[in-house]
Design a protein around this motif. Sequence first.
Motif, PDB file in Angstrom:
ATOM      1  N   ALA A  70       0.825  -1.212   0.000  1.00  0.00           N
ATOM      2  CA  ALA A  70       0.000   0.000   0.000  1.00  0.00           C
ATOM      3  C   ALA A  70       0.856   1.258   0.000  1.00  0.00           C
ATOM      4  CB  ALA A  70      -0.929   0.003   1.216  1.00  0.00           C
ATOM      5  N   PHE A  71       2.013   1.202   0.693  1.00  0.00           N
ATOM      6  CA  PHE A  71       2.900   2.357   0.812  1.00  0.00           C
ATOM      7  C   PHE A  71       4.300   1.981   0.320  1.00  0.00           C
ATOM      8  CE2 PHE A  71      -0.057   3.237   4.498  1.00  0.00           C
ATOM      9  CZ  PHE A  71      -0.721   4.302   3.895  1.00  0.00           C
ATOM     10  N   PRO A  72       4.542   1.990  -0.981  1.00  0.00           N
ATOM     11  CA  PRO A  72       5.861   1.612  -1.498  1.00  0.00           C
ATOM     12  C   PRO A  72       6.997   2.441  -0.919  1.00  0.00           C
ATOM     13  CG  PRO A  72       4.251   1.749  -3.284  1.00  0.00           C
ATOM     14  CD  PRO A  72       3.584   2.293  -2.063  1.00  0.00           C
ATOM     15  N   ARG A  73       6.718   3.705  -0.556  1.00  0.00           N
ATOM     16  CA  ARG A  73       7.775   4.539   0.037  1.00  0.00           C
ATOM     17  C   ARG A  73       8.291   3.919   1.334  1.00  0.00           C
ATOM     18  NH1 ARG A  73       8.037  10.234  -1.319  1.00  0.00           N
ATOM     19  NH2 ARG A  73       6.670  10.732  -3.069  1.00  0.00           N
ATOM     20  N   LEU A  74       7.379   3.333   2.109  1.00  0.00           N
ATOM     21  CA  LEU A  74       7.815   2.695   3.357  1.00  0.00           C
ATOM     22  C   LEU A  74       8.642   1.449   3.072  1.00  0.00           C
ATOM     23  CD1 LEU A  74       4.649   2.965   5.639  1.00  0.00           C
ATOM     24  CD2 LEU A  74       6.564   4.555   5.415  1.00  0.00           C
ATOM     25  N   ALA A  75       8.275   0.723   2.033  1.00  0.00           N
ATOM     26  CA  ALA A  75       9.059  -0.457   1.665  1.00  0.00           C
ATOM     27  C   ALA A  75      10.485  -0.060   1.297  1.00  0.00           C
ATOM     28  CB  ALA A  75       8.390  -1.182   0.504  1.00  0.00           C
ATOM     29  N   GLU A  76      10.617   1.047   0.562  1.00  0.00           N
ATOM     30  CA  GLU A  76      11.945   1.511   0.164  1.00  0.00           C
ATOM     31  C   GLU A  76      12.770   1.978   1.356  1.00  0.00           C
ATOM     32  OE1 GLU A  76      11.028   4.641  -2.503  1.00  0.00           O
ATOM     33  OE2 GLU A  76      10.134   3.338  -4.026  1.00  0.00           O
ATOM     34  N   ARG A  77      12.088   2.409   2.410  1.00  0.00           N
ATOM     35  CA  ARG A  77      12.773   3.000   3.566  1.00  0.00           C
ATOM     36  C   ARG A  77      12.631   2.148   4.821  1.00  0.00           C
ATOM     37  NH1 ARG A  77      11.026   6.416  -0.054  1.00  0.00           N
ATOM     38  NH2 ARG A  77      11.962   8.494  -0.383  1.00  0.00           N
ATOM     39  N   ARG A  78      12.387   0.886   4.679  1.00  0.00           N
ATOM     40  CA  ARG A  78      12.061   0.046   5.835  1.00  0.00           C
ATOM     41  C   ARG A  78      13.178   0.006   6.880  1.00  0.00           C
ATOM     42  NH1 ARG A  78      10.607  -5.633   3.563  1.00  0.00           N
ATOM     43  NH2 ARG A  78       9.923  -4.399   1.782  1.00  0.00           N
ATOM     44  N   ARG A  79      14.428   0.182   6.477  1.00  0.00           N
ATOM     45  CA  ARG A  79      15.536   0.171   7.441  1.00  0.00           C
ATOM     46  C   ARG A  79      15.941   1.576   7.879  1.00  0.00           C
ATOM     47  NH1 ARG A  79      14.612  -4.725   9.014  1.00  0.00           N
ATOM     48  NH2 ARG A  79      14.673  -6.234   7.304  1.00  0.00           N
ATOM     49  N   GLN A  80      15.254   2.571   7.366  1.00  0.00           N
ATOM     50  CA  GLN A  80      15.589   3.980   7.660  1.00  0.00           C
ATOM     51  C   GLN A  80      14.962   4.402   8.981  1.00  0.00           C
ATOM     52  OE1 GLN A  80      15.147   6.415   4.178  1.00  0.00           O
ATOM     53  NE2 GLN A  80      14.651   8.245   5.373  1.00  0.00           N
ATOM     54  N   ALA A  81      15.644   5.274   9.721  1.00  0.00           N
ATOM     55  CA  ALA A  81      15.094   5.799  10.972  1.00  0.00           C
ATOM     56  C   ALA A  81      13.833   6.603  10.684  1.00  0.00           C
ATOM     57  CB  ALA A  81      16.121   6.666  11.684  1.00  0.00           C
TER      58      ALA A  81
END
Length: 247
Positions: free
Chosen positions: A132-143
């Motif tokens: 649903a939120f590809p941006r979160l998938a791209e940033r899953r290890r980001q603070a």
Amino acid sequence: MPTLADTSPSPLLTIDGIDVHYGAVQALYGVSLVVHAGEVVSVLGGNASGKSTTLKSVLGLVTPTRGRIVLDGREIQGRAPADVIDLGVASVPEGRRVFPEMSVHENLLLGAYPRRKEKAAIAEDLNEVFTAFPRLAERRRQAAGTLSGGEQQMLALGRAWLRRGRLICIDEPSMGLSPIFVDAVYEVLFRWKAAGQTILLVEQNARIALELADNAYVLQHGHVVLQGTAAELIANPAVQKAYLGAS
């Protein structure tokens, strides 16, 4: 012969005539509303109207001085927030309130903590959030603290979805977001509605909130001044003038 009222399902949530005070200042005056399972109810109003206080009362963040709040037949007014969450309520708070030093993935797993033994189901729900939120998938290890405001709102929504609560309370999801992020957030909320998720939504963006809602309430200075189906409120001239930009 039983009447329709006798056979209709009981609401999942009932707020019955609550008053709320902050010290000597009264914020809510006899506020009542109902939310049935599977419906979206929007609470509308301007600044200091009492809409966020209504949500905080459900979540146990403030305690009414009068009235009752009943969740699935159980009174919850005055219970601690942790107890309310244990009863199946999830929250998307105003201002997102993510844990900034934890990763996106870790923030999401916190939402699933009450059901942490359901490992397979949690993994499936995580994939659903990342789809649903590809941006979160791209940033899953980001603070999480390094995300933009819109991305943090997506994270807060995903965290609430991982809770799989019977009721999700959402406070001002469009506040401070660009139109692109507002569209992305509400696209997901429309999906949740289609999936039968029960939502109590507080929102200043009346137009989009009424598009999503089944029923709605308008608060002014701590009082419910209008209520009805979303279609009825959209057609109401007073609502059109005050909240929908009609002249």
